[in-house]
Motif scaffolding. Structure first.
Motif, mmCIF file in Angstrom:
data_model
loop_
_atom_site.group_PDB
_atom_site.id
_atom_site.type_symbol
_atom_site.label_atom_id
_atom_site.label_comp_id
_atom_site.label_asym_id
_atom_site.label_seq_id
_atom_site.Cartn_x
_atom_site.Cartn_y
_atom_site.Cartn_z
ATOM 1 N N ASN A 191 0.821 -1.210 0.000
ATOM 2 C CA ASN A 191 0.000 0.000 0.000
ATOM 3 C C ASN A 191 0.853 1.258 0.000
ATOM 4 O O ASN A 191 0.397 2.318 -0.427
ATOM 5 N N GLN A 192 2.107 1.136 0.503
ATOM 6 C CA GLN A 192 2.968 2.303 0.615
ATOM 7 C C GLN A 192 4.378 1.960 0.140
ATOM 8 O O GLN A 192 4.894 0.877 0.430
ATOM 9 N N SER B 205 2.418 5.915 9.305
ATOM 10 C CA SER B 205 1.609 5.395 10.406
ATOM 11 C C SER B 205 0.163 5.878 10.315
ATOM 12 O O SER B 205 -0.770 5.136 10.642
ATOM 13 N N PHE C 92 -1.412 6.684 7.575
ATOM 14 C CA PHE C 92 -1.997 6.370 6.270
ATOM 15 C C PHE C 92 -3.125 5.352 6.406
ATOM 16 O O PHE C 92 -3.006 4.358 7.112
ATOM 17 N N ARG C 93 -4.216 5.620 5.707
ATOM 18 C CA ARG C 93 -5.315 4.669 5.627
ATOM 19 C C ARG C 93 -5.649 4.452 4.161
ATOM 20 O O ARG C 93 -6.063 5.384 3.482
#
Length: 369
Positions: free
Chosen positions: A127-128, A349, A351-352
């Protein structure tokens, strides 16, 4: 026909195992994240090991630490190449960071709301993604180098090791930054040495009244002035400031200074002041260029520059770390990259990931009517 590469899942993928990648790795490990650090080279700290033998940092050891582990030895000394390489290697080992060597990334692309990081033999989905490849990616040699005949030894400064590796005869170092000055000074003890300076730079002493220059930059807060501040903008215009080197001192070592190198033909290099020089060796200390052609994401402007705010891009989940003046003068320096690394770790941290779009079925539509 080759098989599709195996895809492994990670929460975060860090690209680059140098100082920036290790710094963000420290914070990700403290968060307990599932991540990996992909390093293209086949040994730790390879970028440092490839520099010349006598290289010395222009920051003292006091200011060369990554987060959580002080740089060893006398804090007043200026560490050499091998000391930095050893420190970075020990750093990764000390914190048991998941560095995967010999893992060159070929592409990053978006796929169904996540990112796929592709290597030759495998791929990662995350995701990142943190691009921590640094600002010194592709050595730049100006086109005029093509005019030199094969008998002239020429190479970029990344390939320079020591005077013993050069043939006899006049040596021209092209590039008036800290690298060019250090190499020219060392060569002056064994070769007729010339230095071509494209633009004059402001020299600053390495120590002032017995203290390291960076002590003053740190104590006054100048090292942390942002790119958006008035003084930060002025400092950025002088980002190639000479530290610990002066033209006058170089002349005392017998180095002859020239203007910008504008042409080369055969074994002769021409300069902007109309003078010429016959050379046996040319060392191009002409810097680097960024190469982000392998990133397929809308994070660049028309000139290929990264569009970001302190490393955070408009593509959710893609970050950059370790760029020159990413946020402050210290963003790309060994002892200060931790500031941006800690900031990005906070962004990671918080991030959603976006929820996948839901498809409404005909049955659900009838039930709602």
């Amino acid at each position: 026909m080759t098989d599709s590469p195996t895809i492994q899942r990670r929460a975060v993928v860090v690209i680059g195992g140098g100082q920036a990648g290790l710094a963000i790795g420290y914070y990700l490990a403290r968060q307990g994240r599932d991540f990996t650090i992909l390093e293209a080279a086949d040994e730790p700290a390879a970028a440092w090991r490839e520099r010349w033998d006598s290289l010395k940092l222009f920051t003292s050891a006091r200011y060369d630490s990554l987060p959580g582990l002080p740089f060893p030895g006398d804090p007043r000394r200026y560490p050499g190449r091998d000391e930095v390489a050893e420190y970075l290697t020990n750093y990764a080992r000390h914190f048991e960071l998941p560095v995967e060597l010999d893992s060159r990334v070929r592409s990053i692309r978006e796929s169904d709301g996540t990112y796929v990081v592709e290597l030759d033999d495998r791929a990662y989905e995350a995701n990142q993604v943190v691009v921590a490849a640094g600002p010194f990616q592709v050595p730049f040699v100006p086109p005029i180098a093509e005019g030199l005949r094969p008998e002239v030894v020429q190479f970029h400064s990344t390939r320079y090791r020591s005077p013993a590796n050069l043939p006899e005869g006049p040596v021209l170092v092209v590039g008036g930054g800290n690298t060019g000055y250090q190499i020219a000074e060392e060569l002056s003890t064994s070769h007729e040495t010339h230095l071509s300076i494209g633009s004059r730079q402001t020299p600053l002493p390495q120590r002032i009244l017995g203290r390291d220059l960076f002590w003053y930059l740190d104590a006054t807060g100048l090292i942390r002035k942002t790119t958006e501040s008035r003084i930060g903008k002025r400092m950025r215009q002088r980002e190639d400031t000479l530290i610990g080197s002066r033209p006058r001192a170089l002349r005392r070592h017998g180095v002859r200074l020239h203007g910008r190198a504008v042409d080369a033909e055969g074994s002769t290099v021409s300069f902007s002041d109309g003078t010429k020089l016959d050379v046996a060796t040319v060392i191009w200390a002409t810097g680097f260029r960024l190469d982000h052609s392998w990133i397929d994401a809308p994070v660049f402007d028309g000139a290929g520059r990264v569009l970001h705010e302190r490393g955070v891009t408009s593509s959710p989940g893609i970050y950059f770390l370790g760029l020159l003046w990413q946020h402050t003068r210290g963003s790309a320096l060994l002892g200060w990259v931790k500031d941006d690394a800690e900031y990005l770790a906070g962004q990671i941290s918080a991030f959603r990931p976006a929820a996948p779009a839901q498809v409404t079925t005909s049955t659900e539509m009838r039930s709602a009517s």
